[in-house]
Scaffold this motif. Structure first.
Motif, PDB file in Angstrom:
ATOM      1  N   GLY A   1       0.765  -1.242   0.072  1.00 65.30           N
ATOM      2  CA  GLY A   1       0.121   0.125  -0.019  1.00 65.30           C
ATOM      3  C   GLY A   1       0.917   1.218   0.072  1.00 65.30           C
ATOM      4  N   GLY A   2       0.580   2.173  -0.810  1.00 58.35           N
ATOM      5  CA  GLY A   2       1.118   3.402  -0.946  1.00 58.35           C
ATOM      6  C   GLY A   2       2.226   3.437  -1.974  1.00 58.35           C
ATOM      7  N   ALA A   3       2.469   2.394  -2.760  1.00 58.74           N
ATOM      8  CA  ALA A   3       3.262   2.430  -3.754  1.00 58.74           C
ATOM      9  C   ALA A   3       2.753   3.131  -4.995  1.00 58.74           C
ATOM     10  N   TRP A   4       3.807   3.157  -5.905  1.00 55.85           N
ATOM     11  CA  TRP A   4       3.057   3.690  -7.254  1.00 55.85           C
ATOM     12  C   TRP A   4       3.036   2.740  -8.252  1.00 55.85           C
ATOM     13  N   LEU A   5       2.317   2.401  -9.120  1.00 56.30           N
ATOM     14  CA  LEU A   5       1.966   1.550 -10.187  1.00 56.30           C
ATOM     15  C   LEU A   5       2.224   2.246 -11.562  1.00 56.30           C
TER      16      LEU A   5
ATOM     17  N   VAL B   1       9.980   4.314 -19.369  1.00 53.32           N
ATOM     18  CA  VAL B   1      11.266   4.081 -18.234  1.00 53.32           C
ATOM     19  C   VAL B   1      11.452   5.498 -17.555  1.00 53.32           C
ATOM     20  N   SER B   2      11.599   6.693 -18.492  1.00 50.97           N
ATOM     21  CA  SER B   2      12.070   7.593 -17.900  1.00 50.97           C
ATOM     22  C   SER B   2      10.861   8.330 -16.891  1.00 50.97           C
ATOM     23  N   ALA B   3       9.720   8.041 -17.386  1.00 50.25           N
ATOM     24  CA  ALA B   3       8.697   8.596 -16.418  1.00 50.25           C
ATOM     25  C   ALA B   3       8.614   8.160 -15.170  1.00 50.25           C
TER      26      ALA B   3
ATOM     27  N   ALA C   1       9.171   9.660 -11.632  1.00 49.29           N
ATOM     28  CA  ALA C   1       8.261   9.560 -10.389  1.00 49.29           C
ATOM     29  C   ALA C   1       8.922   8.932  -9.134  1.00 49.29           C
ATOM     30  N   ALA C   2       9.830   8.036  -9.327  1.00 50.13           N
ATOM     31  CA  ALA C   2      10.567   7.488  -8.145  1.00 50.13           C
ATOM     32  C   ALA C   2      11.310   8.475  -7.489  1.00 50.13           C
ATOM     33  N   LEU C   3      12.258   9.358  -8.244  1.00 56.09           N
ATOM     34  CA  LEU C   3      13.177  10.602  -7.610  1.00 56.09           C
ATOM     35  C   LEU C   3      12.257  11.330  -6.898  1.00 56.09           C
TER      36      LEU C   3
END
Length: 369
Positions: free
Chosen positions: A183-187, A224-226, A230-232
């Motif tokens: 929960g709380g992760a990005w997909l 991949v870049s997007a 998002a992770a950064l």
């Protein structure tokens, strides 16, 4: 407006930005009050959340003896899934009502009315105006839930057969990957087959996920870049599910992905080309399978682990659903960017879809009896 006893109103939602998650609670409240099932696409922010009432498994049930609705409510953007547009959204006698934030969300020019404004606020006001009460047909939502549960069993059984035989399909790969996200992760979902497989086969599970899509805007560009961006920016776990062609198209994005320190998992569905073209009417026409392979599917020769290693990113090979699940879990626990190379058995996508749909539709008929 609830319909007559034998006609039932579904609600649908298309792809939307992460902040569209504010619609979750009011959509759920309205669905409970009226007895609406909810057709929530993977990118709608309404599928993967604690408030996801009776999700409609449209992709596998369309074409069965589903009742034609007398009222459809579209919230947010217009759905893009094939199940919606050929099923509920294509019902001949239905003119949908639309509640949208801005613009004119009616691509088929069939809306009975469009309410433009704050979607969450509008739905809350509708619920308040309706007041307390029960749906006119309380059996409708349990019927959809039973059908959805049977679809889930069909998918579980198909995945179990793959695990036993040591093979991997796109459907089983995305199910194994998505179900271990916390929960709380990005997909992040790649276009073409990746997002369609998640629409087809991944239930919400009540887990809160933020979903990133580029569907209908950028094609396969920059996936991949997007996801790396998002992770950064978020500093939270991110998982990208993408196909091998789309992955190769943005291979340079791994330079940014290598700089991520929080968990960034890139699941590459390596099915030897753009297999979504196997589902088009091309194969029913005069064109040969060899021509489809050469001109549309375009199998790639990229050595994915070798290419990934050039950027200093580790790769994990997976050839069964259990291996995909284990690789994603390990990547989430280790931090940084990891590529999960899911090696798919290429070729029989159309037949696998046909078998799943047949089993799911039979389950729907049993649930309706």
């Amino acid at each position: 407006r609830p319909g007559p006893a034998d006609d039932h109103p579904p609600g649908g939602g298309g792809p939307g930005p992460v902040f569209q998650g504010e619609m979750r609670e009011p959509v759920a409240a309205l669905a409970r009050r009226l007895g609406f099932p909810v057709a929530a696409e993977a990118g709608s922010q309404l599928r993967f959340c604690p408030h996801s009432p009776a999700p409609v498994p449209l992709e596998l049930l369309v074409g069965s003896d589903m009742p034609e609705p007398d009222c459809v409510l579209v919230v947010g953007s217009w759905p893009t899934s094939a199940g919606w547009n050929s099923g509920l959204g294509g019902a001949a006698a239905t003119r949908p009502w639309v509640v949208c934030e801005h613009g004119w969300v009616d691509p088929l020019n069939r809306a009975a009315g469009i309410v433009v404004g704050g979607v969450a606020t509008t739905l809350r006001r509708v619920v308040a105006r309706l007041g307390p009460g029960e749906p006119r047909d309380p059996s409708w939502l349990p019927a959809w839930s039973a059908a959805a549960a049977h679809v889930e069993r069909v998918l579980d059984e198909a995945e179990g057969r793959e695990q036993a035989s040591g093979i991997l399909s796109e459907t089983a790969a995305v199910r194994a990957a998505v179900r271990v996200l916390p929960g709380g992760a990005w997909l992040a979902l790649g276009n073409s087959l990746a997002i369609r497989e998640v629409d087809l086969a991944c239930p919400g599970r009540g887990v809160d996920l933020k979903v990133l899509t580029q569907r209908g805007a950028s094609g396969i560009d920059g996936g991949v870049s997007a996801a790396a961006g998002a992770a950064l920016a978020a500093g939270e776990p991110v998982m990208l599910v993408t196909g091998d062609v789309a992955f190769q198209h943005d291979l340079g994005g791994l330079a940014t992905a290598a700089a991520v320190r929080t968990p960034l998992v890139i699941v590459v569905l390596d099915n030897h080309g753009g297999r979504i073209f196997e589902l088009l009417p091309l194969l029913r026409g005069a064109i040969s399978r060899e021509e489809v392979e050469a001109l549309f599917v375009t199998p790639q020769r990229l050595d994915i682990p070798l290419a990934v290693g050039a950027f200093g990113v580790p790769a994990r090979r997976a050839t069964t659903p259990a291996e995909v699940e284990a690789a994603v879990k390990e990547a989430l626990a280790s931090g940084g960017c990891t590529v999960v190379h899911a090696v798919i058995r290429a070729g029989d996508l159309r037949q696998r879809r046909r078998a799943l749909k047949q089993a799911a539709q039979e389950g729907w008929r049993q649930a309706r009896r």
